[in-house]
Scaffold this motif. Structure first.
Motif, PDB file in Angstrom:
ATOM      1  N   SER A 214      -1.214  -1.948  -4.467  1.00  9.23           N
ATOM      2  CA  SER A 214      -0.674  -2.569  -5.686  1.00  9.23           C
ATOM      3  C   SER A 214      -0.282  -4.010  -5.411  1.00  9.23           C
ATOM      4  O   SER A 214      -0.044  -4.410  -4.265  1.00  9.23           O
ATOM      5  CB  SER A 214       0.533  -1.776  -6.198  1.00  9.23           C
ATOM      6  OG  SER A 214       1.522  -1.714  -5.192  1.00  9.23           O
TER       7      SER A 214
ATOM      8  N   ALA B 151      -5.147   6.174  -1.299  1.00 12.16           N
ATOM      9  CA  ALA B 151      -3.985   5.274  -1.295  1.00 12.16           C
ATOM     10  C   ALA B 151      -4.079   4.328  -2.486  1.00 12.16           C
ATOM     11  O   ALA B 151      -5.177   4.049  -2.992  1.00 12.16           O
ATOM     12  CB  ALA B 151      -3.942   4.476   0.003  1.00 12.16           C
ATOM     13  N   THR B 152      -2.964   3.856  -2.906  1.00  9.76           N
ATOM     14  CA  THR B 152      -2.920   2.879  -3.983  1.00  9.76           C
ATOM     15  C   THR B 152      -2.442   1.553  -3.415  1.00  9.76           C
ATOM     16  O   THR B 152      -1.363   1.482  -2.819  1.00  9.76           O
ATOM     17  CB  THR B 152      -1.967   3.334  -5.106  1.00  9.76           C
ATOM     18  OG1 THR B 152      -2.426   4.588  -5.614  1.00  9.76           O
ATOM     19  CG2 THR B 152      -1.933   2.313  -6.234  1.00  9.76           C
TER      20      THR B 152
ATOM     21  N   SER C 184      -2.972  -2.482  -9.777  1.00  7.70           N
ATOM     22  CA  SER C 184      -3.216  -1.628  -8.611  1.00  7.70           C
ATOM     23  C   SER C 184      -4.681  -1.234  -8.513  1.00  7.70           C
ATOM     24  O   SER C 184      -5.426  -1.310  -9.498  1.00  7.70           O
ATOM     25  CB  SER C 184      -2.336  -0.375  -8.684  1.00  7.70           C
ATOM     26  OG  SER C 184      -2.689   0.402  -9.809  1.00  7.70           O
TER      27      SER C 184
ATOM     28  N   THR D 193      -7.043   1.903  -6.614  1.00  9.28           N
ATOM     29  CA  THR D 193      -7.043   3.151  -5.858  1.00  9.28           C
ATOM     30  C   THR D 193      -8.159   3.099  -4.818  1.00  9.28           C
ATOM     31  O   THR D 193      -9.299   2.761  -5.138  1.00  9.28           O
ATOM     32  CB  THR D 193      -7.265   4.343  -6.803  1.00  9.28           C
ATOM     33  OG1 THR D 193      -6.220   4.358  -7.768  1.00  9.28           O
ATOM     34  CG2 THR D 193      -7.258   5.664  -6.033  1.00  9.28           C
TER      35      THR D 193
ATOM     36  N   THR E  43       0.849  -1.196   0.000  1.00 10.90           N
ATOM     37  CA  THR E  43       0.000   0.000   0.000  1.00 10.90           C
ATOM     38  C   THR E  43       0.884   1.246   0.000  1.00 10.90           C
ATOM     39  O   THR E  43       1.966   1.262   0.597  1.00 10.90           O
ATOM     40  CB  THR E  43      -0.936   0.025   1.232  1.00 10.90           C
ATOM     41  OG1 THR E  43      -1.709   1.230   1.205  1.00 10.90           O
ATOM     42  CG2 THR E  43      -0.169  -0.057   2.532  1.00 10.90           C
ATOM     43  N   SER E  44       0.404   2.268  -0.664  1.00  2.57           N
ATOM     44  CA  SER E  44       1.184   3.503  -0.737  1.00  2.57           C
ATOM     45  C   SER E  44       1.030   4.328   0.540  1.00  2.57           C
ATOM     46  O   SER E  44       1.867   5.170   0.848  1.00  2.57           O
ATOM     47  CB  SER E  44       0.747   4.334  -1.947  1.00  2.57           C
ATOM     48  OG  SER E  44      -0.607   4.747  -1.788  1.00  2.57           O
ATOM     49  N   ASP E  45      -0.045   4.089   1.280  1.00  2.00           N
ATOM     50  CA  ASP E  45      -0.271   4.843   2.516  1.00  2.00           C
ATOM     51  C   ASP E  45      -1.083   3.980   3.481  1.00  2.00           C
ATOM     52  O   ASP E  45      -2.300   3.866   3.362  1.00  2.00           O
ATOM     53  CB  ASP E  45      -1.024   6.144   2.205  1.00  2.00           C
ATOM     54  CG  ASP E  45      -1.088   7.069   3.414  1.00  2.00           C
ATOM     55  OD1 ASP E  45      -0.881   6.575   4.555  1.00  2.00           O
ATOM     56  OD2 ASP E  45      -1.354   8.263   3.233  1.00  2.00           O
TER      57      ASP E  45
END
Lengths: 170, 237
Positions: free
Chosen positions: B221, B218-219, B230, B232, B191-193
């Motif tokens: 992926s 957050a993305t 991915s 969103t 996860t991006s966040d």
């Protein structure tokens, strides 16, 4: 030579002649492909028996595939050229097991494993009978194998010849 | 009423049932042995038959296997009992040292041999297919409340709480004809966040659980086999 001795020699010769009385010689093996048939090409014996082929005519198999055959052995009457079925346990050996491995199963089943591209000769014999039949097998690389569209399904042929019916494909 | 449904879902706190194994059996070409499919790892579309995310049915025909994936087979013969496995062509299908796990290495049809004491008994052909695309499947989101403050009245329900939504996704691969492929492929979710969308399950499994957090985007992926994808996730305030 005395009379009794002559009689015994005659008996031995007669027994020997009987023992050498030739059993029908295996000279033809016909086969039908079951499992794996869609990855094989063969030349049918006739349009009426499209699923059957004479193993001496050879079989092409796609690399890495396993193939189940049901085979039948025959003796050809030299006078009438009629095929007569022979009964017994079929054995098969490979000239190059690293190319085509072979093992037998009950009810005249034979499995061929196309281990790698190349050629091998499978020799069929029949227990209790003289003679053997060689089957040239070609293993074609997976990428270059072309499935002959007209390749018959097992269910489409099988009338003649007397080999047992093989199962369908995978 | 939708709130009530969410509460019911959120209170269902029972532990996850054990992943069910598929009952997929291949009969040998000579009819002397059976080959039963098994999962070699957590990233197999044939396994973990979650109701929402079961792309391959339990009673499906023997599946097509993704090149690069791993799976297991157990061979058995009625007249023989358990049998050993062998691969007719290790270039296509390699047998691991454990004698059960197979790795699909090349596209094609590959034969697996069942043997006893080194003597072949039967064989089965398995189709190995090059994956062409990644698909991400989504299960029905489940909701719950954080910092619950609920009022149940006569004919009304109200809540003043931060909603937490749990998502489940599954990564699978398909062939060029959009047919799902089985076999466990290396998988990794990220996860991006994590403050917005946190991953609460094993990221190496092809099924992932993602829980919403604070507001933001957050993305999530995934790398699955040779593919990446991915999703969103936007969390509103």
């Amino acid at each position: 030579m005395s009379g009794p001795l002559r009689a015994r020699v005659a008996l031995v010769l007669a027994t020997s002649a009987l023992a050498c009385d030739p059993l029908p010689r295996l000279d033809t093996v016909e086969a039908q492909v079951g499992e794996g048939f869609e990855y094989c090409n063969w030349t049918p014996i006739s349009p009426d028996s499209a699923a059957l082929f004479d193993v001496s005519e050879g079989l092409e198999i796609k690399e890495a595939v396993g193939v189940a055959l049901t085979v039948g052995g025959y003796w050809t009457n030299p006078e009438s050229t009629t095929l007569f079925p022979l009964y017994g346990v079929v054995a098969a050996t490979s000239s190059a097991p690293d190319v085509v491995d072979v093992f037998s199963a009950p009810n005249n089943g034979v499995a061929l494993l196309a281990r790698k591209p190349g050629t091998a000769v499978i020799t069929f014999t029949l227990a209790g009978h003289p003679g053997s039949v060689d089957a040239p097998i070609t293993v074609t690389p997976s990428a270059s194998f072309i499935d002959v569209e007209e390749a018959p399904l097992p269910s489409e042929g099988g009338g003649g010849g007397g080999t047992g019916g093989a199962g369908g494909g995978s | 009423m939708p709130v009530g449904l969410l509460i019911a879902a959120g209170c269902d706190d029972e532990s996850e049932p054990e992943p069910r194994q598929p009952d997929v059996v291949l009969v040998g070409g000579l009819g002397r042995a059976t080959f039963t499919y098994g999962c070699a790892g957590p990233g197999d579309a044939q396994c973990d038959l979650d109701a929402d995310l079961a792309p391959l049915r339990e009673s499906s025909p023997f599946p097509l296997l993704a090149v690069g994936s791993q799976f297991r087979l157990a061979a058995e013969g009625a007249a023989y009992g358990p049998l050993d496995l062998d691969s007719a062509s290790p270039d296509f299908l390699a047998l691991d040292a454990d004698g059960l796990t197979l790795t699909a290495s090349r596209a094609g049809i590959a034969s697996v041999v069942a043997a006893r004491g080194g003597t072949p008994v039967d064989f089965a052909n398995i189709e190995l297919v090059e994956p062409a695309a990644l698909k991400i499947l989504q299960a029905t989101p489940q909701g719950s409340f954080k910092g619950v403050d609920l009022d149940f009245g006569n004919g009304s329900v109200s809540a003043t709480a931060q909603t937490v939504v749990t998502f489940k996704f599954r990564a699978v691969v398909t062939d060029a004809d959009d047919v799902l492929l089985a076999g466990a492929l290396p998988c990794n979710w990220a996860t991006s966040d994590a403050n917005v969308a946190s991953i609460t399950s094993d990221p190496a499994e092809n099924i992932v659980t993602v829980v919403s957090g604070q507001s933001g985007t957050a993305t999530v992926s995934v790398t699955y086999g040779a593919f990446t994808g991915s999703i969103t996730i936007a969390v509103g305030s």
